[in-house]
Enzyme design. Structure first.
Site, PDB file in Angstrom:
ATOM      1  N   GLY A  10      38.930 118.712  -3.953  1.00 32.52           N
ATOM      2  CA  GLY A  10      39.213 118.447  -2.539  1.00 32.52           C
ATOM      3  C   GLY A  10      38.134 117.581  -1.918  1.00 32.52           C
ATOM      4  O   GLY A  10      37.781 117.743  -0.742  1.00 32.52           O
ATOM      5  N   ARG A  13      38.289 114.323   1.551  1.00 30.67           N
ATOM      6  CA  ARG A  13      38.054 114.339   3.008  1.00 30.67           C
ATOM      7  C   ARG A  13      37.472 115.691   3.423  1.00 30.67           C
ATOM      8  O   ARG A  13      37.307 116.588   2.593  1.00 30.67           O
ATOM      9  CB  ARG A  13      39.356 114.067   3.781  1.00 30.67           C
ATOM     10  CG  ARG A  13      40.451 115.075   3.503  1.00 30.67           C
ATOM     11  CD  ARG A  13      41.711 114.773   4.332  1.00 30.67           C
ATOM     12  NE  ARG A  13      42.657 115.867   4.228  1.00 30.67           N
ATOM     13  CZ  ARG A  13      43.608 115.947   3.320  1.00 30.67           C
ATOM     14  NH1 ARG A  13      43.753 114.989   2.439  1.00 30.67           N
ATOM     15  NH2 ARG A  13      44.423 116.993   3.300  1.00 30.67           N
ATOM     16  N   ASN A  87      36.676 123.730  -3.836  1.00 30.64           N
ATOM     17  CA  ASN A  87      36.835 123.555  -2.391  1.00 30.64           C
ATOM     18  C   ASN A  87      38.281 123.260  -1.979  1.00 30.64           C
ATOM     19  O   ASN A  87      38.672 123.575  -0.852  1.00 30.64           O
ATOM     20  CB  ASN A  87      35.917 122.411  -1.931  1.00 30.64           C
ATOM     21  CG  ASN A  87      36.285 121.902  -0.558  1.00 30.64           C
ATOM     22  OD1 ASN A  87      35.966 122.524   0.455  1.00 30.64           O
ATOM     23  ND2 ASN A  87      37.006 120.781  -0.509  1.00 30.64           N
ATOM     24  N   TYR A 152      47.677 132.651   3.047  1.00 31.86           N
ATOM     25  CA  TYR A 152      46.343 132.015   2.945  1.00 31.86           C
ATOM     26  C   TYR A 152      45.248 133.085   2.827  1.00 31.86           C
ATOM     27  O   TYR A 152      44.354 132.988   1.975  1.00 31.86           O
ATOM     28  CB  TYR A 152      46.147 131.160   4.187  1.00 31.86           C
ATOM     29  CG  TYR A 152      44.826 130.417   4.284  1.00 31.86           C
ATOM     30  CD1 TYR A 152      44.594 129.276   3.524  1.00 31.86           C
ATOM     31  CD2 TYR A 152      43.827 130.843   5.160  1.00 31.86           C
ATOM     32  CE1 TYR A 152      43.393 128.578   3.621  1.00 31.86           C
ATOM     33  CE2 TYR A 152      42.630 130.154   5.270  1.00 31.86           C
ATOM     34  CZ  TYR A 152      42.417 129.020   4.504  1.00 31.86           C
ATOM     35  OH  TYR A 152      41.236 128.339   4.612  1.00 31.86           O
ATOM     36  N   ALA A 153      45.330 134.127   3.661  1.00 35.80           N
ATOM     37  CA  ALA A 153      44.322 135.200   3.623  1.00 35.80           C
ATOM     38  C   ALA A 153      44.330 135.888   2.266  1.00 35.80           C
ATOM     39  O   ALA A 153      43.268 136.197   1.706  1.00 35.80           O
ATOM     40  CB  ALA A 153      44.588 136.215   4.736  1.00 35.80           C
ATOM     41  N   ALA A 154      45.528 136.113   1.706  1.00 35.68           N
ATOM     42  CA  ALA A 154      45.620 136.763   0.386  1.00 35.68           C
ATOM     43  C   ALA A 154      44.961 135.875  -0.671  1.00 35.68           C
ATOM     44  O   ALA A 154      44.225 136.355  -1.540  1.00 35.68           O
ATOM     45  CB  ALA A 154      47.075 137.028   0.032  1.00 35.68           C
ATOM     46  N   LYS A 156      42.573 133.647  -0.251  1.00 41.91           N
ATOM     47  CA  LYS A 156      41.115 133.563  -0.055  1.00 41.91           C
ATOM     48  C   LYS A 156      40.431 134.902  -0.378  1.00 41.91           C
ATOM     49  O   LYS A 156      39.309 134.918  -0.881  1.00 41.91           O
ATOM     50  CB  LYS A 156      40.798 133.124   1.377  1.00 41.91           C
ATOM     51  CG  LYS A 156      41.248 131.680   1.699  1.00 41.91           C
ATOM     52  CD  LYS A 156      40.544 130.676   0.808  1.00 41.91           C
ATOM     53  CE  LYS A 156      40.807 129.239   1.227  1.00 41.91           C
ATOM     54  NZ  LYS A 156      40.100 128.270   0.361  1.00 41.91           N
ATOM     55  N   ILE A 185      36.099 125.100  11.163  1.00 45.95           N
ATOM     56  CA  ILE A 185      35.327 123.882  10.958  1.00 45.95           C
ATOM     57  C   ILE A 185      36.205 122.692  11.369  1.00 45.95           C
ATOM     58  O   ILE A 185      37.413 122.669  11.071  1.00 45.95           O
ATOM     59  CB  ILE A 185      34.928 123.742   9.461  1.00 45.95           C
ATOM     60  CG1 ILE A 185      34.275 125.033   8.935  1.00 45.95           C
ATOM     61  CG2 ILE A 185      34.023 122.528   9.252  1.00 45.95           C
ATOM     62  CD1 ILE A 185      32.968 125.438   9.583  1.00 45.95           C
TER      63      ILE A 185
END
Ligand code: NDP
Length: 244
Positions: A10, A13, A87, A152-154, A156, A185
């Site tokens: 990643g 960018r 990343n 997404y939470a799962a 991460k 961010i």
């Protein structure tokens, strides 16, 4: 520092690009990787123009079958692979009751399965070198959960379990494995937040602002350094105090 080779997924960018620039400034040879070969080549060329050493490589973290070959090509071409920064990541947000199987699979395949198998592919070269750093970019959402981000939470949170297990398996080989959990961010991933959501969110951040990619890159630089050699299996939150 002994010459080091770093692979950053990643890197085209956002946070990944900032990490590439920082590790190159630290003197590493940086392999900038993402799905867009033209963009990673641009980042690598710009690093080169600023006195660093970087090379672009096309890499899709959801294409598990390609990982071993990519790692072999890098170790053959550059004489080793010392630092892996996982990343690359995506979101496909929705309330849990509306998340489709496709949105679940895309997010989990990119954010967790890809991290698992790319990390697996670097184990042999890092063990042979008796030196390695794996740094996984997870998220505070993996620690706290978030409305509209169950997939997404799962993914991460899964990376956190993977980080700790890998740290235990590879510690005896002088390979450290850590995670960084950014808060919000300023990147393409967060640029479409509407003003109300952004303001509500900033009220929960003691430092009262969003972070910038360079603030994550500094933490990666530290964890990749010789000086961080006695830190493994840890999660460093870089989030303005959001999660404590
Ligand atoms: P961006 O959306 O700005 O960039 C995502 C990067 O991932 C791009 O370089 C993209 O390149 C790459 N990418 C996406 N899918 C793949 C894939 N299948 N294979 C290879 N590369 C891929 O995101 P950020 O810079 O904001 O996020 C970087 C990481 O930080 C992510 O893991 C994210 O979850 C995490 N994070 C971000 C936060 C934030 O607030 N921004 C907060 C917490 C964590 P390309 O499209 O060229 O493939």
């Amino acid at each position: 520092m002994t010459h080091r080779v770093a692979l950053v997924t990643g890197g085209s960018r956002g946070i990944g690009e900032a990490i590439c620039r920082r590790l190159a400034a630290d003197g590493m040879t940086v392999i900038v990787a993402s799905r867009s070969k033209d963009k990673v080549d641009e980042v690598a060329a710009s690093i080169g123009a600023n006195g660093g050493v970087a090379h672009g490589r096309a890499l899709d973290t959801s294409d598990v079958g390609s990982m071993k070959e990519i790692v072999k090509e890098i170790t053959d071409s550059f004489g080793g692979l010392h630092v892996l920064v996982n990343n690359a990541g995506i979101t496909a947000d929705n309330l849990m009751m509306r998340i489709s199987e496709d949105d679940y699979d895309r997010v989990l395949n990119t954010n967790l399965k890809g991290v698992f198998f790319l990390s697996q592919a670097v184990i042999r070269p890092m063990m042979r070198q008796k030196w390695g750093r794996v740094i996984n970019i997870t998220s505070v959402v993996g620690l706290m959960g978030n409305v509209g981000q169950a997939n997404y939470a799962a993914s991460k949170a899964g990376v956190l379990g993977l980080t700790k297990s890998m740290a235990k398996e590879l510690g005896s080989r002088n390979v450290t494995v850590n995670a960084i959990a950014p808060g919000y961010i300023e990147t393409d991933m967060t640029k479409d937040l509407n003003a109300d959501v952004r303001d509500a969110f900033l009220k929960q951040v003691p430092l009262g602002r969003m972070g910038v990619p360079e603030e994550i890159a500094h933490s990666v630089s530290f964890l990749a350094s010789e000086q961080a050699g006695y830190i493994t299996g840890q999660v460093l939150t870089v989030d303005g105090g959001l999660y404590m």
